[in-house]
Motif scaffolding. Structure first.
Motif, PDB file in Angstrom:
ATOM      1  N   ILE A 235       0.844  -1.193   0.000  1.00 18.54           N
ATOM      2  CA  ILE A 235       0.000   0.000   0.000  1.00 18.54           C
ATOM      3  C   ILE A 235       0.879   1.243   0.000  1.00 18.54           C
ATOM      4  N   ILE A 236       1.895   1.213   0.838  1.00 15.59           N
ATOM      5  CA  ILE A 236       2.724   2.406   0.955  1.00 15.59           C
ATOM      6  C   ILE A 236       3.473   2.665  -0.349  1.00 15.59           C
ATOM      7  N   LEU A 237       3.938   1.615  -0.987  1.00 14.52           N
ATOM      8  CA  LEU A 237       4.663   1.809  -2.241  1.00 14.52           C
ATOM      9  C   LEU A 237       3.720   2.304  -3.336  1.00 14.52           C
ATOM     10  N   THR A 238       2.495   1.778  -3.333  1.00 10.56           N
ATOM     11  CA  THR A 238       1.496   2.250  -4.297  1.00 10.56           C
ATOM     12  C   THR A 238       1.230   3.734  -4.069  1.00 10.56           C
ATOM     13  N   LEU A 239       1.127   4.078  -2.801  1.00 11.88           N
ATOM     14  CA  LEU A 239       0.856   5.474  -2.470  1.00 11.88           C
ATOM     15  C   LEU A 239       2.036   6.371  -2.817  1.00 11.88           C
ATOM     16  N   VAL A 240       3.227   5.833  -2.678  1.00  9.45           N
ATOM     17  CA  VAL A 240       4.420   6.615  -3.041  1.00  9.45           C
ATOM     18  C   VAL A 240       4.317   7.020  -4.520  1.00  9.45           C
ATOM     19  N   ALA A 242       1.580   7.435  -6.210  1.00 11.25           N
ATOM     20  CA  ALA A 242       0.565   8.490  -6.305  1.00 11.25           C
ATOM     21  C   ALA A 242       1.139   9.825  -5.835  1.00 11.25           C
ATOM     22  N   MET A 243       1.986   9.769  -4.803  1.00  9.72           N
ATOM     23  CA  MET A 243       2.588  11.002  -4.300  1.00  9.72           C
ATOM     24  C   MET A 243       3.553  11.596  -5.333  1.00  9.72           C
ATOM     25  N   VAL A 244       4.235  10.718  -6.040  1.00  6.72           N
ATOM     26  CA  VAL A 244       5.115  11.187  -7.117  1.00  6.72           C
ATOM     27  C   VAL A 244       4.282  11.926  -8.166  1.00  6.72           C
ATOM     28  N   ALA A 245       3.114  11.354  -8.482  1.00  9.02           N
ATOM     29  CA  ALA A 245       2.232  11.995  -9.469  1.00  9.02           C
ATOM     30  C   ALA A 245       1.793  13.373  -8.974  1.00  9.02           C
ATOM     31  N   MET A 399      14.871   4.521   2.150  1.00  2.34           N
ATOM     32  CA  MET A 399      15.092   4.051   0.777  1.00  2.34           C
ATOM     33  C   MET A 399      14.539   5.059  -0.231  1.00  2.34           C
ATOM     34  N   ILE A 400      13.342   5.595   0.082  1.00  2.00           N
ATOM     35  CA  ILE A 400      12.743   6.571  -0.838  1.00  2.00           C
ATOM     36  C   ILE A 400      13.652   7.795  -0.952  1.00  2.00           C
ATOM     37  N   LEU A 401      14.122   8.253   0.228  1.00  2.00           N
ATOM     38  CA  LEU A 401      14.993   9.430   0.241  1.00  2.00           C
ATOM     39  C   LEU A 401      16.259   9.192  -0.566  1.00  2.00           C
ATOM     40  N   LEU A 402      16.815   8.017  -0.347  1.00  2.00           N
ATOM     41  CA  LEU A 402      18.047   7.657  -1.050  1.00  2.00           C
ATOM     42  C   LEU A 402      17.823   7.747  -2.565  1.00  2.00           C
ATOM     43  N   VAL A 403      16.710   7.167  -2.979  1.00  2.00           N
ATOM     44  CA  VAL A 403      16.402   7.144  -4.407  1.00  2.00           C
ATOM     45  C   VAL A 403      16.133   8.571  -4.906  1.00  2.00           C
ATOM     46  N   LEU A 690      -1.695   1.224 -11.934  1.00  2.00           N
ATOM     47  CA  LEU A 690      -2.582   2.342 -12.262  1.00  2.00           C
ATOM     48  C   LEU A 690      -1.933   3.670 -11.868  1.00  2.00           C
ATOM     49  N   SER A 691      -1.349   3.675 -10.683  1.00  2.02           N
ATOM     50  CA  SER A 691      -0.689   4.901 -10.222  1.00  2.02           C
ATOM     51  C   SER A 691       0.495   5.243 -11.110  1.00  2.02           C
TER      52      SER A 691
END
Lengths: 803, 195
Positions: A235-240, A242-245, A399-403, A690-691
């Motif tokens: 869920i969190i990765l899917t939401l990430v 969406a947040m990128v979008a 990990m997200i920050l690193l990326v 979809l995201s």
């Protein structure tokens, strides 16, 4: 931006609702192994007070009473495990009965009615006869072939006789001092069960213990834990994504707003007033997005439910909670406040001088920092809100920050290196690279965003595969489906010989000695306060100690020396989970009692055990010398196909003391829970796709006007349509290659961290992830490039003159 | 008719149709009626693809807002039309063109890092690098200060003299307009005068 926010809120609403529903269903299915959601056990009759409290809390209640007694077969006494069950039992799951050994089982929701008993398949010769229990006679028309909660005490079984609780008193079997095991079963709404558990805990008298899913079966608990963690991660990765979008569209919107702001400020509108205006706009946007997002999220659970009902074999239970909607609205707010607000406030500070000099708003370091920090805080808040494990939230954020921090830099370096490696030719390769490097188009941002989206999808895919692979490795095709227990020591070689003669695969036989833990380091366990609440349940249980010099399959020494290699005279090897719960370390002295005789030895090793493999596994293994003289029974596991059932029947006739325990059914249930969990994961995978598609659309939209302008310029500079088409499609192809490369690189890294640290499974670096990532990213982006290219390369060259 | 190797200046109020006329003459747009002949080719019956072929290697452009490819260096911008036309020695020709406009030292500088005057000089180098028979310039000094604008005008006319290129200019700048050989005045899409 509105669409991206609506989608983020929809994802949270839908995933929260579906997760709650799937989780509830999985819990219920797992509850079937307890026959309830919560079980209270005691050696003394359980107060009716608890029953009343449970009923007042809206829970269903049932009771069971178990004891050992004897029945007579041809004047010979036979020890049986008598279980009397109230109406309503089982509260979760089903019983299965059959008319004889070879007939198929019938699933039923209710135990025997008054006046009848169901008997273990071991007692099949008594079918149709009258059985005397104490003062009463009972008809035995059915074999009991499955009992959901029987696995709870796997190796303690004498043949089962199941009767109705109403008949128990009349048998006169319960006398003062009788060894009777009482259980009260509770089931109902998850919140009500949790509340009742908390209410019950302080009231418990000595000898009363609570059992629920968390402390029931270790193999089930681990499957559920991993599944839940994976849900949260998916869920969190899917939401990430969406947040990128949202972030990409917010940047695009802010870029378009900047010239308007410059003009308005030139006309005398203050920056404060503009900031207030954008705050109001974001407030309105949040309101609209929340209404639509929650609406779409709520509606989307129905097609998902329709799809999943068939797979799960039963309808997903409804949840009536406000929590999913509230969380979705809060996540929407955090996303807007974290990603859009700083961008729009930045736009609001566009200097009025920009009306004269149409240059891009060169943000100061401070403003960039504001945007970055706000984004990080937003991601972290969402992670904390949605993830149960804060450690997982922190690692995911890391990990997200690193990326996010590394990727743009890597893209820039790579493009710069390629761009200047040979400057004597510009068209077409270096022209493409310069397009990607152009800051006005934001290609690097788009590529970073798309990489993050693809990375999230790859992590979900990679971890899912590893998770399934781990299960498949642990459950090979020849996984034993029967435990043959209660073997007399002298019968073991004969049973082994019989099985070998009939070509039946079986495991090593193991002895079992039933003991009670009395002290740790000579301190009575009654006076030890355990920090882990699950320890209480463990120490009041009967322990089955085995002894062997050979380390069982799938066991690994974590610390210390295995019995056969250790110099110690007497010793125990303890299972890792048990050691953690009881706080045991090497050298701790454990004291046990068997039939009034006490013995003790130090812990010399701590083992990891693969509980899911359905082979004989033990919390405690001693060296043979210490316990081999103690009263014991033996067990072994075997793989017995349906066609080999007659062999089994002959075995029981030869060795009447043996009790067969069909773990195949239990195993099938664990397998089905994992299969269903996998289906649910596929569903989140679709959400992630979809995201990612929205990120792609946002990416295309973001650079569209710049692309059109450049196409117009190239047209004016006499470029042919084929050249324009090529440059446009190749730009997307190149983006796809770069995105695929970096996504695969980080996915491997993240997959390893997540698998090893959170799922405790071995990670295999594979080349296929590189192939999938490169091919999928390149294909998707190239196709997107082809589809949108018409709008771009057909643009009139006059556009450049009029710009 | 635009006289060969001379400078035609188009003038008129805003919205009078100067840019439209320039676009039509350069073959960037298609006229709904009448006939336009560019370098001996009739443009009216040609589609965009065919008109692009007519322009290729023979027509240059200078725009008011420079229209350089961002993210690329000065020399890469000059190389672009040469390579689009299939030139094999685009690098050498571009270097020479940048040398002509005095930007040899900034050949490898990103265009975003150049001043407005320098960017317009790159734009002129790009236009003259293909050795065009005719160069269309839309307000070439419109975004520059008077001094820089004067230098750009000097540069354009010097290169015109060297290469014998015909110039078609749209400008509001009277100083620049006066340097033209033929002056066309238009209003609301109609030709008012030619002198």
């Amino acid at each position: 931006m509105v669409v991206a926010t609506v989608i983020a809120i929809s994802i949270v609403t839908s995933s929260q609702l579906v997760t709650h529903r799937i989780s509830l269903l999985l819990d219920r299915q797992a509850s079937e192994l307890l026959a309830a959601d919560l079980v209270l056990s005691s050696g003394s009759p359980i107060s009716v007070e608890y029953r009343q409290q449970a009923k007042a809390s809206g829970l269903k209640v049932a009771s069971t009473t178990s004891m050992r007694t004897a029945i007579f077969i041809d004047d010979e006494p036979q020890l049986v495990e008598l279980k009397a069950v109230s109406d309503g039992y089982p509260l979760r799951g089903q019983l299965e009965k059959a008319s004889d050994l070879t007939s198929p089982g019938q699933r039923v929701l209710q135990g025997p009615s008054a006046g009848e008993v169901w008997i273990d398949s071991k007692l099949h010769e008594l079918i149709g006869e009258t059985i005397t229990l104490g003062n009463q006679n009972f008809k035995s028309n059915w074999l009991l072939t499955f009992e959901p909660d029987r696995g709870g005490a796997l190796f303690n079984l004498a043949p089962r006789v199941l009767m109705n609780l109403k008949d128990l008193a009349a048998t006169g079997l319960i006398l003062p001092g009788s060894r009777v095991h009482h259980r009260m079963l509770f089931a109902g709404n998850a919140n009500a069960v949790a509340a009742f558990r908390s209410q019950l805990k302080p009231q418990l008298s000595e000898g009363e213990t609570i059992q629920d899913l968390e402390n029931a079966r270790p193999e089930m608990r681990r499957a559920l834990d991993r599944t839940r963690t994976f849900f949260a991660l998916s869920i969190i990765l899917t939401l990430v994504i969406a947040m990128v979008a949202i972030a990409i569209t917010a940047r695009y919107t802010a870029g378009k707003e900047a010239p308007k702001v410059a003009m308005l400020r030139a006309f005398g509108i203050s920056q404060k007033r503009l900031a207030r205006f954008y705050l109001q706009q974001i407030g309105k946007l949040w309101g609209i997005a929340t209404i639509f997002g929650i609406g779409i999220g709520w509606l989307s659970q129905y097609p998902i439910q329709w799809a999943l009902d068939g797979w799960f074999g039963q309808a997903l239970p409804q949840v009536y909670l406000i929590q999913p909607y509230l969380i979705a609205a809060v996540v929407g707010f955090i996303c807007l406040a974290g990603f859009c607000l700083p961008q729009l406030l930045n736009a609001a500070s566009t200097p009025p001088m920009q009306v004269f000099r149409p240059i891009s708003n060169r943000r100061t370091f401070g403003r960039n920092l504001l945007v970055t920090v706000a984004g990080i805080i937003a991601v972290f808040l969402v992670l904390i809100l949605l993830m149960q494990s804060s450690l997982l939230a922190i690692v995911t954020l890391g990990m997200i920050l690193l990326v996010v921090l590394i990727l743009p830099g890597l893209f820039t370096l790579l493009i710069r290196w390629l761009l200047f490696s040979n400057a004597r030719q510009f068209w077409l390769k270096r022209y493409l690279l310069s397009r990607l490097r152009s800051t006005s188009r934001g290609a690097i941002l788009v590529m970073s965003g798309f990489s993050l989206a693809l990375l999230a999808i790859l992590i979900i895919a990679v971890v899912k595969e590893e998770l399934l692979a781990a299960w498949q490795t642990q459950l090979p095709e020849d996984t034993p489906n029967y435990f043959l227990i209660n073997l007399a020591k002298q019968d073991v070689p004969l049973v082994e010989e019989y099985l070998s003669q009939n070509q039946i695969q079986y495991s090593n036989p193991y002895p079992l000695i039933r003991t009670r833990l009395t002290a740790i380091n000579n301190i009575s366990i009654k006076s030890i306060q355990f920090t882990d609440p699950r320890a209480e349940g463990l120490v009041h249980h009967t322990f089955n100690i085995s002894y062997t010099n050979r380390l069982p399959d799938d066991n690994a020494i974590v610390v210390g020396e295995w019995i056969a290699n250790s110099q110690a005279l007497d010793q125990f090897s303890v299972e890792q989970g048990m050691a953690e719960k009881l706080g045991l370390e090497l050298g701790d002295i454990l004291s046990f009692n068997v039939a009034g005789e006490t013995f003790e030895a130090p812990v010399t090793s701590i083992r990891s055990v693969v509980w899911e493999n359905f082979k004989p596994n033990f919390y405690l293994i001693a060296n043979p010398r210490l316990v081999e003289k103690k009263p014991q029974t033996w067990l072994l596991s075997a793989t017995i196909e349906d066609s080999e059932k007659p062999v089994l029947k002959n075995l029981f006739e030869r060795f009447p003391a043996i009790t067969p325990l069909d773990v195949g059914v239990l195993m099938a249930r664990v397998r089905s829970i994992v299969d269903r969990a996998t289906i649910a994961l596929e569903f989140f995978f679709l959400f992630a796709l979809l995201s990612a598609f929205i990120v792609l659309l946002a990416a295309i939209q973001t650079g569209k006007s710049e692309r059109q302008m450049e196409s117009s310029l190239l047209r004016a500079l006499s470029a042919q349509s084929s050249q324009l088409y090529r440059v446009h499609v190749f730009e997307f192809t190149l983006m796809g290659l770069l995105v695929g490369f970096f996504a695969a690189l980080f996915a491997n890294l993240a997959g390893w961290i997540v698998s090893v640290k959170f799922f405790d499974i071995e990670y295999h670096f594979s080349l296929s992830i590189w192939l999938i990532s490169l091919v999928s990213a390149t294909a998707v982006l190239t196709i997107a490039g082809i589809l949108v290219s018409r709008n771009v390369y057909n643009v009139s060259p006059m556009k450049i003159l009029r710009s | 008719m635009v006289p060969y190797q001379q400078a035609l200046v188009i003038q008129g109020a805003s919205g009078s149709g100067k840019t439209t006329l320039l676009g039509l003459m350069a073959g960037l747009d298609q006229s709904s009626s009448g006939d336009i002949e560019l370098l001996g080719e009739h443009l009216t019956d040609k589609n965009e693809e065919q008109r692009a072929r007519v322009r290729a290697g023979k027509v240059g452009f200078v725009f008011q807002s420079f229209q350089l490819v961002q993210g690329a260096t000065a020399i890469q911008n000059v190389m672009l039309p040469l390579e689009l036309g299939g030139s094999q020695d685009a690098f050498e020709l571009s270097k020479k063109a940048l040398c002509e406009v005095g930007l040899e030292a900034k050949a490898d500088t990103m265009v975003e890092q150049l001043s407005g005057g320098e960017q317009q000089r790159v734009s002129i180098a790009r236009a003259f690098a293909v050795k065009p028979a005719i160069l269309f310039a839309d307000e070439p000094t419109g975004n520059l200060d008077a001094k820089t604008g004067g230098q750009i005008a000097d540069l354009m006319f010097r290169l015109r003299d060297q290469s014998g290129t015909t110039l078609v200019l749209v400008t509001h700048e009277q100083v620049l307009a006066e340097r033209g050989d033929v002056h066309v005045q238009i209003e609301s899409g109609r030709l008012l005068s030619v002198d």
